[in-house]
Design a protein around this motif. Structure first.
Motif, PDB file in Angstrom:
ATOM      1  N   GLY A  34      -5.554  -8.626  -5.065  1.00 22.71           N
ATOM      2  CA  GLY A  34      -5.368  -7.420  -4.264  1.00 22.71           C
ATOM      3  C   GLY A  34      -5.920  -7.624  -2.868  1.00 22.71           C
ATOM      4  O   GLY A  34      -5.815  -8.703  -2.290  1.00 22.71           O
TER       5      GLY A  34
ATOM      6  N   THR B  74      -8.936  -5.893   6.737  1.00 22.59           N
ATOM      7  CA  THR B  74      -8.413  -6.055   5.386  1.00 22.59           C
ATOM      8  C   THR B  74      -8.108  -7.526   5.141  1.00 22.59           C
ATOM      9  O   THR B  74      -7.462  -8.177   5.965  1.00 22.59           O
ATOM     10  CB  THR B  74      -7.148  -5.202   5.180  1.00 22.59           C
ATOM     11  OG1 THR B  74      -7.426  -3.848   5.537  1.00 22.59           O
ATOM     12  CG2 THR B  74      -6.706  -5.231   3.728  1.00 22.59           C
TER      13      THR B  74
ATOM     14  N   GLN C   9     -10.128  -4.154  -3.934  1.00 19.86           N
ATOM     15  CA  GLN C   9      -9.187  -3.281  -4.636  1.00 19.86           C
ATOM     16  C   GLN C   9      -9.529  -3.192  -6.112  1.00 19.86           C
ATOM     17  O   GLN C   9      -9.377  -2.146  -6.733  1.00 19.86           O
ATOM     18  CB  GLN C   9      -7.767  -3.820  -4.440  1.00 19.86           C
ATOM     19  CG  GLN C   9      -6.687  -2.935  -5.031  1.00 19.86           C
ATOM     20  CD  GLN C   9      -5.296  -3.444  -4.693  1.00 19.86           C
ATOM     21  OE1 GLN C   9      -5.117  -4.271  -3.797  1.00 19.86           O
ATOM     22  NE2 GLN C   9      -4.298  -2.970  -5.418  1.00 19.86           N
TER      23      GLN C   9
END
Length: 440
Positions: A253, A336, A373
Motif C-alpha cells: 500500500g 506519500t 496503509q
C-alpha cells in the motif's frame, strides 16, 4: 478545581492541555475526546485521538504533543460553537502508555481560551493504578456550556474506556472497570474562511538534478474512519529511535508521512473549507522534503522548490501532496511513499526547511507521523530547537533485506553562510547531489 466541581465556559474555541513531567520510567500519556449523545457515541467517528485526529464536523481536533524542558503536554482544540446540536457532552480523556498514571508526576488538565491564551479551568487529579482517565467533560446546560472536573479512572486502559462509551476497537475488548463513580449525564439542551494565503515571492533556492515522474494530483484528505478503531501506535524516542515497517504490518500500500506544527503564537480561529485550525502565524511556511536513493543508484529530491513533486506510480515512487502553510493536523505537509515498490527504494531522508516566516525552528513545535496503509502509525515529536537552524532531518528510511526501517533523526542543522539548507542536509548525510537554483 476540585473533583466534581463545575464552571461555565465561553462558547468559543478552547485548547485543552493534558500535562505532566517526563523523566526516567515515566509512561507516555495521550489525550482524547469522545462526543456523546445520551452517554454514548453515535459511531466510532465520534472518538478523536492520536489515530483519528479530527472529528468530521471540524469541531474537535487532536493537536499533538509538545515537550519543553521535560514539561510535556498533549493538546486538543475544541470549538464549542461548532459542536453539533445533537452532541450533549464532550468527554476529555487520557490514557497511559507503558505504565499507570500513578507513575506520571504532575498530572493535570487545563482549559485555555484558544484565542487569548488565558486559563479558564484547571484540574489536578490524584492517580494510583489507573491506565485511563476521564479527566473532565464539557456539557450543555440551559443553552450554555459548562466544564466539570470528573476524575473517573479505569485500570483497563484506553480500550476499556473507549468500549465503555460504545467505541468498536479492533482488539478483543476488556471489561471496563471504573475506579471511581461515573459522571452524571447532564440534561441535554439544544443550541442553535480565512482568506487564502498569497504564495510567497519567488526566491532562489537549490533544487536537485535527476529525473522526476509526472506529478499526480494530491489525494483526498484522509477521512475519519467509521469502524473499527485501531488503538495501537508506535512512538519513537531517543532511547528507542527505530522500528521495522514490516513488523508493524506496513508491507504494502502507501505510507503517508505527515508534518504538522504549532508555534507559541495564539490561536485565531477556524478557517478554510475544511475547517482548519489557524494560528496567527500565517507568514510561516515550512517545506517537507525528501532526499531519495533508488536501488539502481539514481538520486534526487522531492520538494516544492522547482516543482519537484515526484510521482507515486513511477520513480521515485514518492509524491509530495502540496505546499501547506497552516501546519494543521493531517492537512499540514504530506509525503506519500508507494510501499508496493519498496524494492526500488534504497534509502529516503525526510527533512523540513523553513522557506519563509522565521529565522530558525525556535518556538516551533512539530510532530511527525508516518501512517502506513496497513499497520500501526509511527509518531515522534521534535525536541526544542536551541540553535539557529533552518533545516531539520526528520526520519531516515533504509531498505534492509526488503524491509524499510524507520529511524528517528530529529536533527537540527545550521547552514554555513552562503550554503543552502538542502546542500547542508546533503553534506550531513553524504548524498552527493549536484544542486542548481530553483523556485516555487
Amino acid at each position: 478545581m476540585s473533583k466534581g466541581s463545575n464552571l461555565r465556559v465561553p462558547t468559543t474555541a478552547l485548547r485543552v492541555e493534558l500535562g505532566w513531567r517526563s523523566g526516567p520510567g515515566v509512561p507516555d500519556a495521550d489525550a482524547s475526546a469522545l462526543l456523546l449523545v445520551s452517554g454514548k457515541v453515535r459511531g466510532d467517528g465520534d472518538f478523536v485521538f492520536y489515530n483519528q485526529p479530527a472529528h468530521s464536523s471540524g469541531a474537535v481536533r487532536h493537536e499533538g504533543k509538545r515537550d519543553l524542558g521535560g514539561q510535556v503536554t498533549d493538546a486538543l482544540l475544541i470549538d464549542l460553537a461548532r459542536v453539533e446540536p445533537a452532541i450533549e457532552t464532550v468527554v476529555l480523556a487520557a490514557s497511559a502508555d507503558g505504565g499507570t498514571f500513578g507513575q506520571v508526576p504532575g498530572l493535570y488538565i487545563r482549559v485555555l481560551d484558544a484565542g487569548r491564551g488565558t486559563e479558564v479551568a484547571r484540574f489536578d487529579p490524584t492517580a494510583t493504578v489507573e491506565t485511563a482517565f476521564v479527566l473532565g467533560e464539557f456539557y450543555r446546560r440551559q443553552g450554555a456550556w459548562k466544564f466539570r472536573a470528573v476524575g473517573q479512572g479505569y485500570d483497563s486502559g484506553l480500550e476499556g474506556l473507549a468500549t465503555d462509551y460504545g467505541i468498536t476497537v479492533d482488539e478483543p475488548p476488556q471489561a471496563p472497570r471504573p475506579t471511581g463513580p461515573a459522571p452524571t449525564p447532564p440534561t441535554p439542551a439544544v443550541t442553535a474562511p480565512l482568506p487564502p494565503v498569497a504564495p510567497p515571492s519567488p526566491v532562489t533556492a537549490p533544487a536537485s538534478t535527476g529525473a522526476y515522474g509526472t506529478p499526480l494530483p494530491p489525494p483526498n484528505p484522509p477521512s475519519v474512519p467509521s469502524s473499527p478503531v485501531r488503538l495501537t501506535k508506535v512512538t519513537l524516542t531517543k532511547q528507542a529511535p527505530s522500528v521495522s515497517l514490516a513488523k508493524q504490518g506496513g508491507t504494502s500500500g502507501v505510507l503517508r508521512v505527515n508534518l504538522n506544527w504549532q508555534t507559541r503564537k495564539q490561536f485565531s480561529g477556524w478557517g478554510g473549507k475544511h475547517g482548519r485550525a489557524v494560528a496567527r502565524h500565517s507568514d510561516l511556511d515550512l517545506d517537507l522534503c525528501a532526499l531519495y536513493e533508488l536501488s539502481d543508484g539514481s538520486k534526487g529530491v522531492v520538494q516544492a522548490l522547482g516543482n519537484a513533486f515526484g510521482s507515486l506510480h513511477r520513480p521515485p515512487y514518492i509524491h509530495l501532496d502540496g505546499d501547506d502553510r497552516t501546519g494543521a493536523v493531517e492537512t499540514g505537509e504530506n509525503l506519500t511513499v508507494n510501499l508496493d515498490h519498496k524494492q526500488s527504494l534504497r534509502r529516503i531522508l525526510v527533512f523540513v526547511t523553513i522557506y519563509e516566516g522565521a529565522r530558525s525552528f525556535a518556538d516551533l513545535h512539530a510532530t511527525v507521523t508516518l501512517r502506513p496503509q496497513h499497520g500501526a502509525p509511527i509518531e515522534f515529536s521534535l525536541d526544542e530547537c536551541t540553535v539557529p537552524s533552518t533545516v531539520c532531518a526528520l526520519a531516515l528510511l533504509t531498505n534492509s533485506g526488503g524491509d524499510l526501517v524507520v529511524q528517528r533523526e530529529a536533527r537540527y542543522l545550521v547552514p554555513e553562510r552562503g550554503v543552502s539548507p538542502q546542500r547542508t542536509i546533503d553534506r550531513a548525510y553524504g548524498w552527493g547531489m549536484n544542486w542548481t537554483p530553483g523556485r516555487k
